[in-house]
Design an enzyme around this catalytic site. Structure first.
Site, PDB file in Angstrom:
ATOM      1  N   LYS A  26      -1.168  -9.374 -13.689  1.00 14.17           N
ATOM      2  CA  LYS A  26      -0.087  -9.039 -12.746  1.00 14.17           C
ATOM      3  C   LYS A  26       1.056  -8.340 -13.485  1.00 14.17           C
ATOM      4  CE  LYS A  26       3.052 -12.318 -11.571  1.00 14.17           C
ATOM      5  NZ  LYS A  26       4.399 -11.806 -11.897  1.00 14.17           N
ATOM      6  N   ASN A  27       1.419  -8.888 -14.643  1.00 14.21           N
ATOM      7  CA  ASN A  27       2.597  -8.356 -15.336  1.00 14.21           C
ATOM      8  C   ASN A  27       2.342  -7.018 -16.016  1.00 14.21           C
ATOM      9  OD1 ASN A  27       3.957 -10.534 -14.408  1.00 14.21           O
ATOM     10  ND2 ASN A  27       4.172 -11.573 -16.387  1.00 14.21           N
ATOM     11  N   CYS A 122      17.230 -15.637  -9.441  1.00 14.33           N
ATOM     12  CA  CYS A 122      16.074 -16.301  -8.845  1.00 14.33           C
ATOM     13  C   CYS A 122      15.998 -17.711  -9.391  1.00 14.33           C
ATOM     14  CB  CYS A 122      14.797 -15.515  -9.101  1.00 14.33           C
ATOM     15  SG  CYS A 122      14.220 -15.637 -10.765  1.00 14.33           S
ATOM     16  N   ARG A 127      18.663 -13.985 -14.587  1.00 20.94           N
ATOM     17  CA  ARG A 127      17.888 -12.766 -14.846  1.00 20.94           C
ATOM     18  C   ARG A 127      18.711 -11.488 -14.641  1.00 20.94           C
ATOM     19  NH1 ARG A 127      11.815 -13.745 -12.626  1.00 20.94           N
ATOM     20  NH2 ARG A 127      11.210 -12.489 -14.387  1.00 20.94           N
ATOM     21  N   ASP A 311       5.632 -18.415 -19.514  1.00 17.63           N
ATOM     22  CA  ASP A 311       4.822 -18.461 -18.291  1.00 17.63           C
ATOM     23  C   ASP A 311       3.704 -19.500 -18.359  1.00 17.63           C
ATOM     24  OD1 ASP A 311       6.401 -16.563 -17.154  1.00 17.63           O
ATOM     25  OD2 ASP A 311       4.956 -14.918 -17.274  1.00 17.63           O
ATOM     26  N   ARG A 403       1.534 -15.515  -5.360  1.00 15.09           N
ATOM     27  CA  ARG A 403       2.115 -14.285  -5.911  1.00 15.09           C
ATOM     28  C   ARG A 403       1.388 -13.894  -7.196  1.00 15.09           C
ATOM     29  NH1 ARG A 403       7.461 -15.337  -7.894  1.00 15.09           N
ATOM     30  NH2 ARG A 403       6.875 -13.430  -8.944  1.00 15.09           N
TER      31      ARG A 403
HETATM   32  C1  UD1 Z   1       8.733 -10.768 -17.678  1.00 15.44           C
HETATM   33  C2  UD1 Z   1       7.605 -11.335 -16.868  1.00 15.44           C
HETATM   34  C3  UD1 Z   1       7.766 -12.833 -16.669  1.00 15.44           C
HETATM   35  C4  UD1 Z   1       7.947 -13.511 -18.008  1.00 15.44           C
HETATM   36  C5  UD1 Z   1       9.055 -12.851 -18.821  1.00 15.44           C
HETATM   37  C6  UD1 Z   1       9.174 -13.398 -20.235  1.00 15.44           C
HETATM   38  C7  UD1 Z   1       6.948  -9.478 -15.451  1.00 15.44           C
HETATM   39  C8  UD1 Z   1       6.861  -8.921 -14.078  1.00 15.44           C
HETATM   40  N1  UD1 Z   1       7.552 -10.669 -15.586  1.00 15.44           N
HETATM   41  O1  UD1 Z   1       9.931 -10.976 -16.912  1.00 15.44           O
HETATM   42  O2  UD1 Z   1       6.618 -13.330 -16.012  1.00 15.44           O
HETATM   43  O3  UD1 Z   1       8.276 -14.876 -17.800  1.00 15.44           O
HETATM   44  O4  UD1 Z   1       8.819 -11.439 -18.928  1.00 15.44           O
HETATM   45  O5  UD1 Z   1       7.988 -13.280 -20.923  1.00 15.44           O
HETATM   46  O6  UD1 Z   1       6.450  -8.913 -16.397  1.00 15.44           O
HETATM   47  N2  UD1 Z   1      17.613 -10.717 -19.968  1.00 15.44           N
HETATM   48  C9  UD1 Z   1      18.950 -10.368 -20.046  1.00 15.44           C
HETATM   49  N3  UD1 Z   1      19.309  -9.086 -19.699  1.00 15.44           N
HETATM   50  C10 UD1 Z   1      18.393  -8.164 -19.279  1.00 15.44           C
HETATM   51  C11 UD1 Z   1      17.018  -8.545 -19.213  1.00 15.44           C
HETATM   52  C12 UD1 Z   1      16.656  -9.828 -19.560  1.00 15.44           C
HETATM   53  O7  UD1 Z   1      19.794 -11.170 -20.416  1.00 15.44           O
HETATM   54  O8  UD1 Z   1      18.776  -7.032 -18.978  1.00 15.44           O
HETATM   55  C13 UD1 Z   1      17.210 -12.103 -20.321  1.00 15.44           C
HETATM   56  C14 UD1 Z   1      16.635 -12.851 -19.108  1.00 15.44           C
HETATM   57  O9  UD1 Z   1      17.654 -13.407 -18.302  1.00 15.44           O
HETATM   58  C15 UD1 Z   1      15.786 -13.904 -19.786  1.00 15.44           C
HETATM   59  C16 UD1 Z   1      15.263 -13.167 -21.036  1.00 15.44           C
HETATM   60  O10 UD1 Z   1      16.127 -12.050 -21.237  1.00 15.44           O
HETATM   61  O11 UD1 Z   1      16.569 -14.995 -20.180  1.00 15.44           O
HETATM   62  C17 UD1 Z   1      13.835 -12.687 -20.906  1.00 15.44           C
HETATM   63  O12 UD1 Z   1      13.712 -11.850 -19.789  1.00 15.44           O
HETATM   64  P1  UD1 Z   1      12.694 -10.630 -19.726  1.00 15.44           P
HETATM   65  O13 UD1 Z   1      11.882 -10.596 -20.982  1.00 15.44           O
HETATM   66  O14 UD1 Z   1      13.425  -9.408 -19.339  1.00 15.44           O
HETATM   67  O15 UD1 Z   1      11.749 -11.084 -18.524  1.00 15.44           O
HETATM   68  P2  UD1 Z   1      11.267 -10.200 -17.314  1.00 15.44           P
HETATM   69  O16 UD1 Z   1      10.916  -8.831 -17.775  1.00 15.44           O
HETATM   70  O17 UD1 Z   1      12.208 -10.355 -16.171  1.00 15.44           O
END
Ligand code: UD1
Length: 423
Positions: A26-27, A122, A127, A311, A403
């Protein structure tokens, strides 16, 4: 997505086991679907999992005026032969899917402008998307926010630059890597995420004619090109789905073979299963978990890849609830990812928390209960617990689970689980 559905599970099935085929990730699918919009040509994406999240992404892409065709063999053909995107669907659709923020990259890079509803917080944490925006700004985009929308514009195109990510965010790495493919000059992303899904996206982009190198390390370099073409790509297996099924079987102490998996993407889970006393044999595309007794308690700390995946944290905790001894789980990625704990406790688990640490005292048996899935992986953890519990469990809010797990009840029933879906 069908609201108000439940799973009814009768725990401790007599003959659980056999083999299960793992679906596409999915990711990986979500960023690759959005990256297909970088070109006006058709791209064909194979092994796309049939999930509510990928359906929502299809709807978002169609709403921009692109053609999206789902084929019976599980592939999707995306054609973004448009001169400019239509005003896309609004908040409701975007808020269903956090990864909708990845639409920004192709729209900004190819059309000079992207306007989307702010994704918002969420259940698992706030996030924010500050790192995505910091990167777009460094590439020359102007960012404006207001009335719940975020708008990035770069009418003369993006410019390659050096971007340091304060945290190796998966989504930010994907958004910036994708945008940089059409930028003028080279972009280097420092402290980039190394997850396998980043490598899959880089392979897709390179298939479109992009020049991405270093994916899978903490420094990714993208040399921009003026135009990309369509391509054909097969999504990698879903490592989280594979890990979840291994946890299901481990909890029941039975043998299970997960097929169409990529064992090297599951090293952290396999290492922890080894510490717990499970014997796993990994082949080129399968993992065979051998039958065993009660897991030994271990400590787990989630980390960016190749650390233990956040995850799989909830599912691993469900396994430790019936472990021999006391273990600790520390969650370092998301600030609110323990919502499964009160639900597991309703089933007889003994868990205490302090900040981002959970202390799990193993018990011999869980008992079936009525519980609620609060997010996708929390829901999978409740299924793991319900499968090994004594008696019947009812899991509410299973739309979260669906999902991320394709043909979930069919796959579980084929393995011998007693699971029923009730609308
Ligand atoms: C993706 C995955 C999710 C997984 C996560 C971590 C998808 C669709 N989802 O989510 O299943 O749990 O990676 O492996 O691929 N952060 C910030 N600022 C930003 C972006 C992120 O502070 O601009 C923080 C987030 O709040 C979180 C951490 O960084 O605490 C990790 O987030 P991130 O790696 O971005 O996760 P996602 O890409 O949202």
């Amino acid at each position: 997505m069908i609201p108000m559905a439940n799973y009814i599970i009768s725990g401790s099935p007599k003959n659980f086991g056999g083999s299960v085929n793992i679906s596409g990730s999915k990711n990986s699918a979500l960023p690759i679907m959005t990256a297909a919009l970088l070109s006006a040509d058709c791209s064909r994406i194979h092994n796309l999992p049939r999930l509510s999240d990928t359906m929502v992404m299809c709807d978002i892409i169609s709403s921009l005026g692109c053609a999206v065709q789902r084929e019976p063999d599980g592939s999707v053909v995306i054609s973004a032969d448009i001169s400019r995107p239509k005003r896309s669907c609004g908040y409701e659709m975007f808020s269903k899917l956090r990864a909708s923020v990845l639409i920004m990259a192709p729209l900004l890079a190819r059309f000079g402008k992207a306007k989307i509803p702010l994704p918002g917080g969420c259940k698992i944490g706030a996030r924010p998307i500050d790192l995505h925006l910091k990167g777009f700004t460094a590439m020359g985009a102007k960012i404006r926010q207001g009335h719940g929308f975020i708008e990035a514009s770069a009418p003369s195109g993006l410019t390659g630059c050096r971007i340091y990510l304060d945290f190796p965010s998966v989504g930010a790495t994907e958004n910036l890597m994708t945008a940089a493919c059409l930028a003028d000059g080279a972009t280097t992303i420092l402290n980039a995420a190394n997850e396998p899904e980043i490598c899959d996206l880089a392979d897709f982009l390179n298939g479109m004619g992009a020049k991405v190198s270093g994916a899978g390390t903490d420094t990714v370099t993208i040399t921009g090109t003026p135009r990309l073409h369509g391509c054909e790509h097969t999504i990698i297996p879903d490592r989280i789905e594979a890990g979840t099924f291994l946890v299901f079987a481990a909890g029941l102490g039975t043998e299970l073979i997960v097929r169409n998996a990529e064992p090297k993407h599951l090293k952290p889970l396999l290492a922890k299963l080894g510490e717990m006393g499970f014997d796993c044999e990994a082949g080129s595309d399968f993992i065979d978990l051998h039958p065993s007794g009660r897991p030994k308690a271990v400590d787990i700390k989630t980390m960016p890849y190749p650390g233990f995946p956040t995850d799989l944290q909830a599912q691993a905790m469900a396994l430790l609830t019936t472990g021999d001894g006391s273990g600790m789980v520390v969650e370092t990625i998301f600030e609110n990812r323990f919502t499964h704990i009160p639900e597991l406790c309703r089933m007889g688990a003994q868990i205490k928390t302090e900040g981002n640490a959970a202390f799990i005292k193993g018990v011999r048996h869980l008992s079936g209960a009525e519980v609620r899935a609060t997010d996708l992986r929390a829901g999978a953890a409740l299924v793991a617990a319900a499968l090994k519990a004594g008696g019947k469990s009812v899991i509410h809010n299973i739309e979260h689970i669906e999902r991320g797990y394709e043909s979930f009840t069919d796959k579980l029933r084929n393995l011998g689980a007693d699971i029923r879906r009730e609308d």
